[in-house]
Design an enzyme around this catalytic site. Structure first.
Site, PDB file in Angstrom:
ATOM      1  N   PRO A  62     -43.647  59.490   9.549  1.00  0.00           N
ATOM      2  CA  PRO A  62     -43.593  58.522   8.447  1.00  0.00           C
ATOM      3  C   PRO A  62     -44.589  57.390   8.638  1.00  0.00           C
ATOM      4  O   PRO A  62     -44.668  56.799   9.711  1.00  0.00           O
ATOM      5  CB  PRO A  62     -42.159  57.983   8.529  1.00  0.00           C
ATOM      6  CG  PRO A  62     -41.763  58.178   9.965  1.00  0.00           C
ATOM      7  CD  PRO A  62     -42.453  59.435  10.406  1.00  0.00           C
ATOM      8  N   SER A  91     -41.659  57.633   4.739  1.00  0.00           N
ATOM      9  CA  SER A  91     -41.178  56.327   5.177  1.00  0.00           C
ATOM     10  C   SER A  91     -40.269  55.725   4.111  1.00  0.00           C
ATOM     11  O   SER A  91     -40.551  55.813   2.918  1.00  0.00           O
ATOM     12  CB  SER A  91     -42.365  55.390   5.408  1.00  0.00           C
ATOM     13  OG  SER A  91     -41.909  54.057   5.548  1.00  0.00           O
ATOM     14  N   TYR A 113     -34.651  52.929   8.525  1.00  0.00           N
ATOM     15  CA  TYR A 113     -34.180  51.901   9.450  1.00  0.00           C
ATOM     16  C   TYR A 113     -32.835  51.456   8.869  1.00  0.00           C
ATOM     17  O   TYR A 113     -32.771  51.185   7.669  1.00  0.00           O
ATOM     18  CB  TYR A 113     -35.112  50.689   9.438  1.00  0.00           C
ATOM     19  CG  TYR A 113     -36.542  50.960   9.825  1.00  0.00           C
ATOM     20  CD1 TYR A 113     -36.906  51.125  11.154  1.00  0.00           C
ATOM     21  CD2 TYR A 113     -37.546  51.006   8.850  1.00  0.00           C
ATOM     22  CE1 TYR A 113     -38.229  51.342  11.509  1.00  0.00           C
ATOM     23  CE2 TYR A 113     -38.872  51.231   9.202  1.00  0.00           C
ATOM     24  CZ  TYR A 113     -39.204  51.393  10.531  1.00  0.00           C
ATOM     25  OH  TYR A 113     -40.511  51.605  10.873  1.00  0.00           O
ATOM     26  N   THR A 139     -34.917  55.847  12.695  1.00  0.00           N
ATOM     27  CA  THR A 139     -35.822  55.228  13.673  1.00  0.00           C
ATOM     28  C   THR A 139     -35.022  54.214  14.481  1.00  0.00           C
ATOM     29  O   THR A 139     -34.424  53.298  13.918  1.00  0.00           O
ATOM     30  CB  THR A 139     -37.002  54.545  12.954  1.00  0.00           C
ATOM     31  OG1 THR A 139     -37.678  55.541  12.183  1.00  0.00           O
ATOM     32  CG2 THR A 139     -37.976  53.921  13.934  1.00  0.00           C
ATOM     33  N   LYS A 201     -35.407  59.170  16.013  1.00  0.00           N
ATOM     34  CA  LYS A 201     -36.834  58.975  16.337  1.00  0.00           C
ATOM     35  C   LYS A 201     -37.014  57.710  17.158  1.00  0.00           C
ATOM     36  O   LYS A 201     -36.602  56.627  16.734  1.00  0.00           O
ATOM     37  CB  LYS A 201     -37.636  58.846  15.039  1.00  0.00           C
ATOM     38  CG  LYS A 201     -39.101  58.440  15.207  1.00  0.00           C
ATOM     39  CD  LYS A 201     -39.807  58.433  13.857  1.00  0.00           C
ATOM     40  CE  LYS A 201     -41.288  58.114  13.945  1.00  0.00           C
ATOM     41  NZ  LYS A 201     -41.588  56.686  14.027  1.00  0.00           N
ATOM     42  N   SER A 223     -40.769  59.246  20.973  1.00  0.00           N
ATOM     43  CA  SER A 223     -41.802  58.420  20.329  1.00  0.00           C
ATOM     44  C   SER A 223     -41.778  57.021  20.898  1.00  0.00           C
ATOM     45  O   SER A 223     -40.709  56.499  21.237  1.00  0.00           O
ATOM     46  CB  SER A 223     -41.520  58.350  18.810  1.00  0.00           C
ATOM     47  OG  SER A 223     -42.416  57.469  18.158  1.00  0.00           O
ATOM     48  N   HIS A 225     -43.440  54.937  18.846  1.00  0.00           N
ATOM     49  CA  HIS A 225     -43.862  54.368  17.564  1.00  0.00           C
ATOM     50  C   HIS A 225     -45.390  54.178  17.537  1.00  0.00           C
ATOM     51  O   HIS A 225     -45.904  53.237  16.946  1.00  0.00           O
ATOM     52  CB  HIS A 225     -43.146  53.029  17.336  1.00  0.00           C
ATOM     53  CG  HIS A 225     -42.779  52.738  15.908  1.00  0.00           C
ATOM     54  ND1 HIS A 225     -41.487  52.668  15.462  1.00  0.00           N
ATOM     55  CD2 HIS A 225     -43.547  52.479  14.807  1.00  0.00           C
ATOM     56  CE1 HIS A 225     -41.471  52.365  14.174  1.00  0.00           C
ATOM     57  NE2 HIS A 225     -42.709  52.259  13.746  1.00  0.00           N
ATOM     58  N   GLY A 279     -49.294  60.549  12.979  1.00  0.00           N
ATOM     59  CA  GLY A 279     -49.173  59.295  12.253  1.00  0.00           C
ATOM     60  C   GLY A 279     -50.492  58.795  11.712  1.00  0.00           C
ATOM     61  O   GLY A 279     -50.830  58.959  10.540  1.00  0.00           O
ATOM     62  N   ARG A 280     -51.310  58.191  12.602  1.00  0.00           N
ATOM     63  CA  ARG A 280     -52.528  57.526  12.116  1.00  0.00           C
ATOM     64  C   ARG A 280     -53.546  58.503  11.535  1.00  0.00           C
ATOM     65  O   ARG A 280     -54.208  58.190  10.537  1.00  0.00           O
ATOM     66  CB  ARG A 280     -53.174  56.735  13.248  1.00  0.00           C
ATOM     67  CG  ARG A 280     -52.358  55.515  13.686  1.00  0.00           C
ATOM     68  CD  ARG A 280     -53.063  54.811  14.804  1.00  0.00           C
ATOM     69  NE  ARG A 280     -52.356  53.661  15.330  1.00  0.00           N
ATOM     70  CZ  ARG A 280     -51.365  53.703  16.213  1.00  0.00           C
ATOM     71  NH1 ARG A 280     -50.929  54.876  16.668  1.00  0.00           N
ATOM     72  NH2 ARG A 280     -50.809  52.599  16.662  1.00  0.00           N
TER      73      ARG A 280
END
Ligand SMILES: Cc1cc2nc3c(=O)[nH]c(=O)nc-3n(C[C@H](O)[C@H](O)[C@H](O)COP(=O)(O)O)c2cc1C
Length: 331
Positions: A62, A91, A113, A139, A201, A223, A225, A279-280
């Protein structure tokens, strides 16, 4: 370097604190002991993610702000994933209604979250269930948002590009701040509220993985993050083997952080992950829209096939004994 501004680009790339964990995922600490004299004519990368069949053992983690990166944002990401047989984790901060993402035909899970007042999460969860989310990813590494250097993109982003699946005025409600008291009971609560499998996560320790499994999770996601929360947290390549050992196949194990090429995907599955999450890289590829993401996903699949072949592995099960993690260099 056009398309979007430097504040946004820095936000996508930077980590928390000094950025130590953001640049040290540890995949290059992995060495392979390849098999030879094996038939690798046919390499089968297919994997199963909680009942969804995907074309390779990787999926999209996400990330928020996709509409700030490209006008078609999450929809372009979803279309590329649907075309390439890749699962998407959306997300909870997305700027696109869940129903629109679902309409692309992509297989998707919701990331959440939980707020201090859990009941405030219910409308968002119900919207995701109604739109066809296949799982909920909780998360757990974000009791507070890790401080990052530089100006916060959240102060300048157009609010209509984010968090559109929350009720209007949500952020002003008492109890809407992130929970600082998450516990194993939240896993059962989420599963009961949604009827969906729950993935946790942000796990880096084997004892936490055990607590999550005992609480009934459907998968454990290793993770840090992407180094955006606790800086100097363990490299995920180093945390993964102990978690995979502890979980012992009871549920799938996923991993993310710095997965950038086919060798990283091979290392992740060889160390016991059922899939690596990205992710990125995909959000940076989104600058070129759906075509940019699709071509990135194809390249990663091709690189992964090559890495498997060179390691003498014709499927994920074959990889389990080919990796050795070198101890991190003394600091
Ligand atoms: C721009 C950006 C936004 C993110 N937003 C979220 C989010 O909303 N929820 C979440 O659980 N993780 C979020 N993450 C973390 C990713 O899901 C993932 O854990 C991390 O990016 C993996 O590392 P990598 O970027 O090196 O692949 C975000 C990461 C980035 C880069």
């Amino acid at each position: 370097m056009t398309g979007f501004d430097q504040v946004l680009r820095d936000y996508l790339v930077d980590g928390a604190g000094e950025g130590t964990s953001a640049v040290e995922a540890g995949w290059s600490d992995v060495r392979f002991a390849p098999h030879v004299l094996r038939d690798v004519t046919k390499v089968d990368l297919e994997a199963d993610l909680l009942g969804t069949s995907v074309r390779a053992p990787f999926a999209i983690a996400p990330t928020s702000l996709q509409r700030a990166v490209h006008p078609e944002g999450d929809l372009a990401m979803a279309r590329a994933c649907a075309a390439e047989g890749v699962l998407l984790v959306v997300s909870s901060n997305t700027g696109t209604p869940f129903a629109g993402i679902s309409a692309t035909g992509v297989a998707w899970w919701l990331q959440v979250y939980l707020p201090a007042d859990r009941a405030l999460a219910i409308p968002l969860l119900e919207r995701a269930v109604a739109a066809g989310a296949g799982a909920v990813v909780l998360t757990v590494d974000t009791p507070v948002v890790g401080s990052k250097r530089g100006p916060s993109v959240w102060d300048s982003v157009d609010p209509s590009l984010v968090r559109v699946n929350f009720d209007p005025g949500y952020d002003d409600l008492p109890g809407s701040q992130k929970a600082t008291d998450l516990g194993p009971d939240d896993i059962g609560w989420l599963a009961a509220r949604t009827g969906l499998p729950v993935v946790v996560k942000g796990v880096l320790r084997d004892d936490d993985a055990r607590r999550a499994v005992d609480a009934g999770v459907s998968a454990v996601w290793v993770s840090n993050h992407g180094g955006r929360q606790l800086d100097r947290a363990l490299r995920t390549a180093h945390a993964l083997p102990a978690v995979a050992r502890e979980v012992g196949g009871a549920v799938p194990v996923y991993v993310d952080g710095g997965v950038r090429c086919g060798l990283d995907v091979l290392a992740a599955v060889a160390l016991g992950a059922d899939a690596a999450f990205l992710g990125r890289q995909p959000i940076l590829a989104l600058e070129q829209g759906e075509a940019g993401v699709a071509s990135y996903l194809r390249r990663l699949r091709d690189e992964t096939t090559e890495a498997f072949r060179l390691a003498g592995c014709s499927d994920v099960a074959d990889t389990r004994d080919v990796a050795v993690v070198l101890p991190p260099k003394a600091l």
